[in-house]
Scaffold this active site. Sequence first.
Site, PDB file in Angstrom:
ATOM      1  N   ASP A 193       0.852  -1.196   0.000  1.00 26.60           N
ATOM      2  CA  ASP A 193       0.000   0.000   0.000  1.00 26.60           C
ATOM      3  C   ASP A 193       0.891   1.250   0.000  1.00 26.60           C
ATOM      4  O   ASP A 193       1.878   1.319   0.747  1.00 26.60           O
ATOM      5  CB  ASP A 193      -0.870  -0.043   1.272  1.00 26.60           C
ATOM      6  CG  ASP A 193      -1.967   1.001   1.279  1.00 26.60           C
ATOM      7  OD1 ASP A 193      -2.371   1.445   0.187  1.00 26.60           O
ATOM      8  OD2 ASP A 193      -2.442   1.355   2.386  1.00 26.60           O
ATOM      9  N   GLU A 251      -1.672   6.250  -8.683  1.00 28.38           N
ATOM     10  CA  GLU A 251      -2.631   7.220  -8.130  1.00 28.38           C
ATOM     11  C   GLU A 251      -2.485   8.548  -8.855  1.00 28.38           C
ATOM     12  O   GLU A 251      -1.379   9.045  -9.059  1.00 28.38           O
ATOM     13  CB  GLU A 251      -2.416   7.431  -6.629  1.00 28.38           C
ATOM     14  CG  GLU A 251      -3.308   8.559  -6.076  1.00 28.38           C
ATOM     15  CD  GLU A 251      -3.458   8.557  -4.562  1.00 28.38           C
ATOM     16  OE1 GLU A 251      -3.366   7.483  -3.946  1.00 28.38           O
ATOM     17  OE2 GLU A 251      -3.678   9.655  -4.009  1.00 28.38           O
TER      18      GLU A 251
HETATM   19  P1  13P Z   1      -9.083   4.747   5.725  1.00 30.78           P
HETATM   20  O1  13P Z   1      -8.210   5.582   6.597  1.00 30.78           O
HETATM   21  O2  13P Z   1     -10.328   5.467   5.329  1.00 30.78           O
HETATM   22  O3  13P Z   1      -9.390   3.407   6.299  1.00 30.78           O
HETATM   23  O4  13P Z   1      -8.273   4.472   4.355  1.00 30.78           O
HETATM   24  C1  13P Z   1      -7.318   3.471   4.268  1.00 30.78           C
HETATM   25  C2  13P Z   1      -6.518   3.568   3.006  1.00 30.78           C
HETATM   26  O5  13P Z   1      -6.828   4.264   2.058  1.00 30.78           O
HETATM   27  C3  13P Z   1      -5.283   2.748   2.958  1.00 30.78           C
HETATM   28  O6  13P Z   1      -4.556   2.966   1.792  1.00 30.78           O
HETATM   29  O1  G3H Z   2      -2.977   4.706   3.788  1.00 31.70           O
HETATM   30  C1  G3H Z   2      -2.970   4.543   4.953  1.00 31.70           C
HETATM   31  C2  G3H Z   2      -3.226   3.264   5.653  1.00 31.70           C
HETATM   32  O2  G3H Z   2      -4.287   3.485   6.561  1.00 31.70           O
HETATM   33  C3  G3H Z   2      -1.991   2.755   6.329  1.00 31.70           C
HETATM   34  O3  G3H Z   2      -1.651   3.596   7.344  1.00 31.70           O
HETATM   35  O4  G3H Z   2       0.749   4.233   6.978  1.00 31.70           O
HETATM   36  O5  G3H Z   2      -0.350   4.338   9.245  1.00 31.70           O
HETATM   37  O6  G3H Z   2       0.202   2.129   8.209  1.00 31.70           O
HETATM   38  P1  G3H Z   2      -0.160   3.582   7.999  1.00 31.70           P
HETATM   39 ZN    ZN Z   3      -4.698   4.943   0.982  1.00 31.64          ZN
END
Ligand code: 13P
Ligand code: G3H
Ligand code: ZN
Length: 349
Positions: free
Chosen positions: A83, A142
């Site tokens: 992510d 993105e």
């Molecule tokens: P939320 O903070 O709305 O759960 O979004 C999570 C997210 O986009 C992780 O990439």
């Molecule tokens: O994009 C954000 C996700 O909620 C992950 O959050 O970077 O705090 O692990 P983090």
């Molecule tokens: Zn995100």
Amino acid sequence: MPLVSMRQLLDEAAKGGYGVGAFNVNDMEQIQAIMGAAKETNSPVIIQASRGARQFAQDKYLFHLILAAAELNPEIPIAMHQDHGNSFETCKSAIELGYTSVMMDGSLKEDGKTPATFDENVAVTKKVVDFAHPRGVTVEGEIGVLGGVEDGHGAGGSGLEHITDPDQAVEFAERTGVDALAIAIGTSHGAYKFTKKPDGSVLKMDVLIKIHQRLPNTHLVMHGSSSVPKDLQDIVNEYGGKLKETWGVPVEEIQLGIRNGVRKINVDTDNRLAMTGAIRKVLWTQPEKFDPRDYLKPAREAMQKVVATRMTQFGQAGHAGDYKPVSIAVIAKGYADGSLTTKPLVAAR
Ligand code: 13P
Ligand code: G3H
Ligand code: ZN
């Protein structure tokens, strides 16, 4: 079942007209909660780890915990996704570790805070695609910038400051060949998304629909999609928490998105709230407890409940057995021979 390509998972979701939740993990209990929900609802699933998560848990722990989930649940297709990769190197390290999908978030510079230029975003995302596709790995890009900050990542602000421009989305998809495209439509990360009850006009769904019309075959991704339910906020606050009043993204808006090309929906905050509320409740009501299992078990159960609910609402429930996952090597061949097209179909305006 071995880990599967996120591209296959999303292609199947597009055929079936449903969305797939992508849930963030940092530890074993969260992975178990997701798998419990996937089993309960018979859902394919995306498990994702941020840079912060990889650092917190250490790469090898997290990777092998997710492999254990795959081994123990052979009937559930699982994509393992990086992510918000902030650089080519972050995505490369995830791919070399064995992730089957990465997000190159080139909307921000490498510091994870400053908005990047369009050309910088195209260049770094294309570089990741060129590295990932020959290895059968899916790439999410993105365009536009989300609001909010999580763990130091994010541009801050309300989410309405850098809405995706549909023309740029088309050019970005064409120039990079990404498999999935995250767009900014007024969404933001974290618990504090909206200061009053959303009335159906808080998200720029018209922009999303426009992008889907122009890019009908590109899988769209909604980040910042926690609904921040009031009942979960209340549990946290009832047992000593201090959350300010806040609203998240209504599930109906996400479902409208799913009817208009959204295939991946990112959720983290709702699960954080569910676990924290459950832990607070045990520690507050039973202060004599000190065995971590006494609060981690209810925390895991609370998260499983949220994930199962979202899986049902997003429509992925019941679809785990619809298709035979193909190997990453076969996916790589598909990219190479052009059968797995990466040139987006662009509809005339
Ligand atoms: P939320 O903070 O709305 O759960 O979004 C999570 C997210 O986009 C992780 O990439
Ligand atoms: O994009 C954000 C996700 O909620 C992950 O959050 O970077 O705090 O692990 P983090
Ligand atoms: Zn995100």
